[in-house]
Write a protein that holds these residues in place. Structure first.
Motif, PDB file in Angstrom:
ATOM      1  N   ARG A   1     -14.670  11.875  -6.273  1.00 23.98           N
ATOM      2  CA  ARG A   1     -13.924  12.876  -5.510  1.00 23.98           C
ATOM      3  C   ARG A   1     -13.161  12.205  -4.380  1.00 23.98           C
ATOM      4  O   ARG A   1     -13.570  11.166  -3.859  1.00 23.98           O
ATOM      5  N   ALA A   2     -12.058  12.808  -4.001  1.00 26.88           N
ATOM      6  CA  ALA A   2     -11.255  12.264  -2.909  1.00 26.88           C
ATOM      7  C   ALA A   2     -12.051  12.278  -1.611  1.00 26.88           C
ATOM      8  O   ALA A   2     -12.836  13.197  -1.351  1.00 26.88           O
ATOM      9  N   TYR A   3     -11.859  11.253  -0.824  1.00 27.70           N
ATOM     10  CA  TYR A   3     -12.490  11.170   0.503  1.00 27.70           C
ATOM     11  C   TYR A   3     -11.435  10.656   1.466  1.00 27.70           C
ATOM     12  O   TYR A   3     -10.888   9.571   1.279  1.00 27.70           O
ATOM     13  N   GLY A   4     -11.127  11.444   2.479  1.00 30.10           N
ATOM     14  CA  GLY A   4     -10.015  11.092   3.351  1.00 30.10           C
ATOM     15  C   GLY A   4      -8.738  11.700   2.820  1.00 30.10           C
ATOM     16  O   GLY A   4      -8.724  12.791   2.249  1.00 30.10           O
ATOM     17  N   ALA A   5      -7.637  10.979   2.982  1.00 28.18           N
ATOM     18  CA  ALA A   5      -6.345  11.486   2.539  1.00 28.18           C
ATOM     19  C   ALA A   5      -6.261  11.493   1.015  1.00 28.18           C
ATOM     20  O   ALA A   5      -6.888  10.687   0.338  1.00 28.18           O
ATOM     21  N   VAL A   6      -5.484  12.413   0.490  1.00 26.61           N
ATOM     22  CA  VAL A   6      -5.236  12.495  -0.944  1.00 26.61           C
ATOM     23  C   VAL A   6      -3.921  11.784  -1.241  1.00 26.61           C
ATOM     24  O   VAL A   6      -2.930  11.966  -0.555  1.00 26.61           O
ATOM     25  N   GLY A   7      -3.930  10.947  -2.264  1.00 26.48           N
ATOM     26  CA  GLY A   7      -2.725  10.206  -2.621  1.00 26.48           C
ATOM     27  C   GLY A   7      -3.079   9.016  -3.472  1.00 26.48           C
ATOM     28  O   GLY A   7      -3.984   9.080  -4.298  1.00 26.48           O
ATOM     29  N   GLU A   8      -2.402   7.900  -3.268  1.00 22.57           N
ATOM     30  CA  GLU A   8      -2.733   6.674  -3.987  1.00 22.57           C
ATOM     31  C   GLU A   8      -2.597   5.494  -3.044  1.00 22.57           C
ATOM     32  O   GLU A   8      -1.810   5.520  -2.101  1.00 22.57           O
TER      33      GLU A   8
ATOM     34  N   ARG B   1      -6.514  11.876   9.171  1.00 23.54           N
ATOM     35  CA  ARG B   1      -5.586  11.755  10.295  1.00 23.54           C
ATOM     36  C   ARG B   1      -4.754  10.488  10.207  1.00 23.54           C
ATOM     37  O   ARG B   1      -3.568  10.484  10.539  1.00 23.54           O
ATOM     38  N   GLN B   2      -5.389   9.399   9.736  1.00 28.56           N
ATOM     39  CA  GLN B   2      -4.677   8.126   9.664  1.00 28.56           C
ATOM     40  C   GLN B   2      -4.129   7.818   8.263  1.00 28.56           C
ATOM     41  O   GLN B   2      -3.616   6.732   8.013  1.00 28.56           O
ATOM     42  N   GLY B   3      -4.216   8.784   7.363  1.00 23.37           N
ATOM     43  CA  GLY B   3      -3.609   8.616   6.048  1.00 23.37           C
ATOM     44  C   GLY B   3      -4.288   7.601   5.161  1.00 23.37           C
ATOM     45  O   GLY B   3      -3.637   6.969   4.319  1.00 23.37           O
ATOM     46  N   VAL B   4      -5.612   7.442   5.320  1.00 25.30           N
ATOM     47  CA  VAL B   4      -6.351   6.460   4.528  1.00 25.30           C
ATOM     48  C   VAL B   4      -6.932   7.133   3.291  1.00 25.30           C
ATOM     49  O   VAL B   4      -7.757   8.046   3.389  1.00 25.30           O
ATOM     50  N   VAL B   5      -6.505   6.693   2.123  1.00 22.99           N
ATOM     51  CA  VAL B   5      -6.975   7.254   0.859  1.00 22.99           C
ATOM     52  C   VAL B   5      -8.318   6.627   0.492  1.00 22.99           C
ATOM     53  O   VAL B   5      -8.475   5.401   0.525  1.00 22.99           O
TER      54      VAL B   5
ATOM     55  N   THR C   1       0.841  -1.175   0.000  1.00 21.76           N
ATOM     56  CA  THR C   1       0.000   0.000   0.000  1.00 21.76           C
ATOM     57  C   THR C   1       0.882   1.233   0.000  1.00 21.76           C
ATOM     58  O   THR C   1       1.768   1.370   0.823  1.00 21.76           O
ATOM     59  N   SER C   2       0.641   2.132  -0.924  1.00 22.48           N
ATOM     60  CA  SER C   2       1.415   3.358  -1.011  1.00 22.48           C
ATOM     61  C   SER C   2       0.483   4.531  -0.811  1.00 22.48           C
ATOM     62  O   SER C   2      -0.524   4.658  -1.502  1.00 22.48           O
ATOM     63  N   VAL C   3       0.788   5.381   0.163  1.00 23.39           N
ATOM     64  CA  VAL C   3      -0.109   6.476   0.495  1.00 23.39           C
ATOM     65  C   VAL C   3       0.665   7.779   0.572  1.00 23.39           C
ATOM     66  O   VAL C   3       1.738   7.835   1.156  1.00 23.39           O
ATOM     67  N   ARG C   4       0.135   8.819  -0.021  1.00 18.35           N
ATOM     68  CA  ARG C   4       0.673  10.155   0.135  1.00 18.35           C
ATOM     69  C   ARG C   4      -0.406  10.992   0.794  1.00 18.35           C
ATOM     70  O   ARG C   4      -1.313  11.514   0.143  1.00 18.35           O
ATOM     71  N   PRO C   5      -0.400  11.129   2.132  1.00 14.26           N
ATOM     72  CA  PRO C   5      -1.492  11.799   2.828  1.00 14.26           C
ATOM     73  C   PRO C   5      -1.670  13.248   2.390  1.00 14.26           C
ATOM     74  O   PRO C   5      -0.717  13.935   2.025  1.00 14.26           O
ATOM     75  N   SER C   6      -2.897  13.695   2.473  1.00 15.21           N
ATOM     76  CA  SER C   6      -3.227  15.072   2.126  1.00 15.21           C
ATOM     77  C   SER C   6      -2.854  16.024   3.253  1.00 15.21           C
ATOM     78  O   SER C   6      -2.804  15.651   4.417  1.00 15.21           O
ATOM     79  N   ARG C   7      -2.630  17.276   2.922  1.00 13.49           N
ATOM     80  CA  ARG C   7      -2.387  18.306   3.924  1.00 13.49           C
ATOM     81  C   ARG C   7      -3.648  19.130   4.192  1.00 13.49           C
ATOM     82  O   ARG C   7      -3.621  20.076   4.949  1.00 13.49           O
ATOM     83  N   THR C   8      -4.731  18.782   3.554  1.00 14.22           N
ATOM     84  CA  THR C   8      -5.971  19.527   3.754  1.00 14.22           C
ATOM     85  C   THR C   8      -7.109  18.590   4.077  1.00 14.22           C
ATOM     86  O   THR C   8      -7.099  17.432   3.690  1.00 14.22           O
ATOM     87  N   THR C   9      -8.091  19.077   4.830  1.00 18.66           N
ATOM     88  CA  THR C   9      -9.259  18.261   5.141  1.00 18.66           C
ATOM     89  C   THR C   9     -10.355  18.443   4.103  1.00 18.66           C
ATOM     90  O   THR C   9     -11.355  17.750   4.142  1.00 18.66           O
ATOM     91  N   HIS C  10     -10.170  19.369   3.165  1.00 23.78           N
ATOM     92  CA  HIS C  10     -11.189  19.609   2.129  1.00 23.78           C
ATOM     93  C   HIS C  10     -10.950  18.682   0.941  1.00 23.78           C
ATOM     94  O   HIS C  10     -10.814  19.113  -0.195  1.00 23.78           O
ATOM     95  N   THR C  11     -10.879  17.383   1.214  1.00 25.88           N
ATOM     96  CA  THR C  11     -10.504  16.439   0.174  1.00 25.88           C
ATOM     97  C   THR C  11     -11.595  16.253  -0.863  1.00 25.88           C
ATOM     98  O   THR C  11     -11.317  15.805  -1.962  1.00 25.88           O
ATOM     99  N   SER C  12     -12.853  16.588  -0.544  1.00 30.74           N
ATOM    100  CA  SER C  12     -13.937  16.371  -1.493  1.00 30.74           C
ATOM    101  C   SER C  12     -13.788  17.261  -2.727  1.00 30.74           C
ATOM    102  O   SER C  12     -14.452  17.060  -3.726  1.00 30.74           O
ATOM    103  N   LEU C  13     -12.904  18.279  -2.675  1.00 30.79           N
ATOM    104  CA  LEU C  13     -12.697  19.165  -3.813  1.00 30.79           C
ATOM    105  C   LEU C  13     -11.723  18.562  -4.817  1.00 30.79           C
ATOM    106  O   LEU C  13     -11.629  19.039  -5.955  1.00 30.79           O
ATOM    107  N   SER C  14     -10.967  17.552  -4.426  1.00 32.28           N
ATOM    108  CA  SER C  14      -9.959  16.965  -5.303  1.00 32.28           C
ATOM    109  C   SER C  14     -10.554  15.819  -6.118  1.00 32.28           C
ATOM    110  O   SER C  14     -11.295  15.000  -5.588  1.00 32.28           O
ATOM    111  N   PRO C  15     -10.234  15.729  -7.392  1.00 30.43           N
ATOM    112  CA  PRO C  15     -10.727  14.608  -8.202  1.00 30.43           C
ATOM    113  C   PRO C  15     -10.044  13.309  -7.786  1.00 30.43           C
ATOM    114  O   PRO C  15      -8.917  13.308  -7.277  1.00 30.43           O
ATOM    115  N   ALA C  16     -10.738  12.198  -8.011  1.00 32.31           N
ATOM    116  CA  ALA C  16     -10.196  10.883  -7.685  1.00 32.31           C
ATOM    117  C   ALA C  16     -10.689   9.878  -8.714  1.00 32.31           C
ATOM    118  O   ALA C  16     -11.738  10.065  -9.330  1.00 32.31           O
TER     119      ALA C  16
END
Length: 289
Positions: free
Chosen positions: A31-38, A117-121, A3-18
Motif C-alpha cells: 500500500r502507498a505510504y506517504g505521497a502517491v506517485g512514482e 508534505r515533502q512529496g516522498v513516495v 527521481t520523478s514524483v507525483r505527490p498525492s492530494r490526500t493523506t489517506h495514502t494507505s488505501l491506495s495500492p503500491a
C-alpha cells in the motif's frame, strides 16, 4: 539517478495500492505510504531500530530508496528537533507496518503526513525482511515505487526502472551541500577552529564539535584549498555524503593540499573515501552499504 514524483492530494495514502519493482525483476506489492506517485533510486536497507527522522534527512541517502528493517516505523511521529538537514533526502521509503497513531511528547505530526508534505513516495505492507535478504544476497540495485489506482503493467514498470542511471559515476555532493559558507560558533570557551568541507554533512556533526569548544566553518563541496586556509583552521574535516567518490576530484585535490601542509585532518564515510583517493588509492562500490 533521476527521481520523478507525483505527490498525492490526500493523506489517506494507505488505501491506495503500491508496487515496488527491483531492476532484476523481483516485485513486492503493498500500500502507498506517504505521497502517491512514482519514484526511482538505488535500493538500500537501514538496520536502525530508532532514529528514522535522522535517516530520512541524512543527505548521504540522496537518490536512494531506503528499506527499513525494523518492522514498525513511525511510532514517535515527527518532531522539529531531530532532522539532520532542512529536508528529507531519500528518494523513496519502504516500511512493513507504519504506526497508525504516533505517541511522543515531542511529536508534531505523523510520519505519513510529513512524507506527504515533502512529496516522498513510499510503500508499506510488504515483507521488508524478504526484501532485505534479497538485497543482501544480490546487492544494492535500482528500484522504483509506483502507487495510485492506475498503475501500469509489471513489464512496463520494470522497463522504467531499468532505464534509470546507475549510482556508479554519480556526482552528488554539490547537490546536497551548502551553497554558502556558514559558521557554527563554539559553545562556551573557544578552543579550536575547524574547516569542515560539506559533502553532505549532517547538522549534528558541527553541533557536536561546537559542544567541545570548536568553532566550525562549514564550506561548500566546491571549496578550494585557499577557501579552507582562509579561515585559519587548526584542523580540517571532510564530511559524509552521497554518490560515487570516484567523481569527487575537487575534494580530493583539496585533501591533497591539506596533506601537503600537514594540517591535522579527519573525516567520516565519504570523507574517508576521499582520503583514500588523496593518498593514491582507488575506490570501488561494495555489494551493499
Amino acid at each position: 539517478m533521476a527521481t520523478s514524483v507525483r505527490p498525492s492530494r490526500t493523506t489517506h495514502t494507505s488505501l491506495s495500492p503500491a508496487v515496488l519493482v527491483l531492476e532484476d525483476g523481483r516485485i513486492f506489492r503493498g500500500r502507498a505510504y506517504g505521497a502517491v506517485g512514482e519514484t526511482f533510486g538505488e535500493a538500500v536497507f537501514s538496520t536502525g531500530m530508532t532514529g528514522y527522522q535522522e535517516t530520512l534527512t541524512d543527505p548521504s541517502y540522496h537518490r536512494q530508496v531506503v528499506v527499513m528493517t525494523a518492522p514498525h516505523v513511525g511510532n514517535t511521529g515527527v518532531n522539529d528537533e531531530d532532522p539532520e538537514s532542512s529536508r528529507i533526502w531519500v528518494a523513496g521509503y519502504v516500511v512493513r507496518d507504519p504506526a497508525r497513531v504516533p505517541s511522543n511528547w515531542r511529536s508534531r505530526r505523523s510520519l505519513d503526513e510529513e512524507l506527504v508534505r515533502q512529496g516522498v513516495v513510499g510503500i508499506s505492507g510488504i515483507d521488508t525482511r524478504a526484501l532485505t535478504r534479497h538485497l543482501r544476497e544480490r546487492g544494492a540495485m535500482r528500484v522504483g515505487i509506483f502507487s495510485g489506482e492506475t498503475v501500469a503493467a509489471d513489464a512496463e514498470l520494470l522497463a522504467k526502472v531499468q532505464e534509470q542511471p546507475q549510482m556508479k559515476g554519480a556526482n552528488l555532493s554539490a547537490e546536497v551541500a551548502t551553497k554558502e559558507a556558514y559558521v557554527v560558533p563554539a559553545i562556551g570557551e573557544k578552543r579550536f577552529t575547524v574547516a569542515a568541507v560539506d559533502l553532505g554533512i549532517k547538522g549534528m556533526t558541527p553541533h557536536r564539535m561546537a559542544e567541545r569548544g570548536i568553532e566550525v566553518h562549514v564550506l561548500p563541496a566546491t571549496a578550494t584549498v585557499e577557501d579552507v586556509y582562509a579561515v585559519g583552521p587548526d584542523g580540517v574535516f571532510f564530511s559524509n555524503g552521497p554518490g560515487d567518490p570516484a567523481t569527487a576530484d575537487g575534494p580530493v585535490a583539496v585533501m591533497q593540499g591539506v596533506l601537503e601542509r600537514k594540517t591535522p585532518l579527519f573525516g567520516i564515510c565519504f570523507g574517508n573515501q576521499i582520503l583514500g583517493r588523496a593518498l593514491g588509492f582507488g575506490t570501488y562500490k561494495l555489494k551493499y552499504g
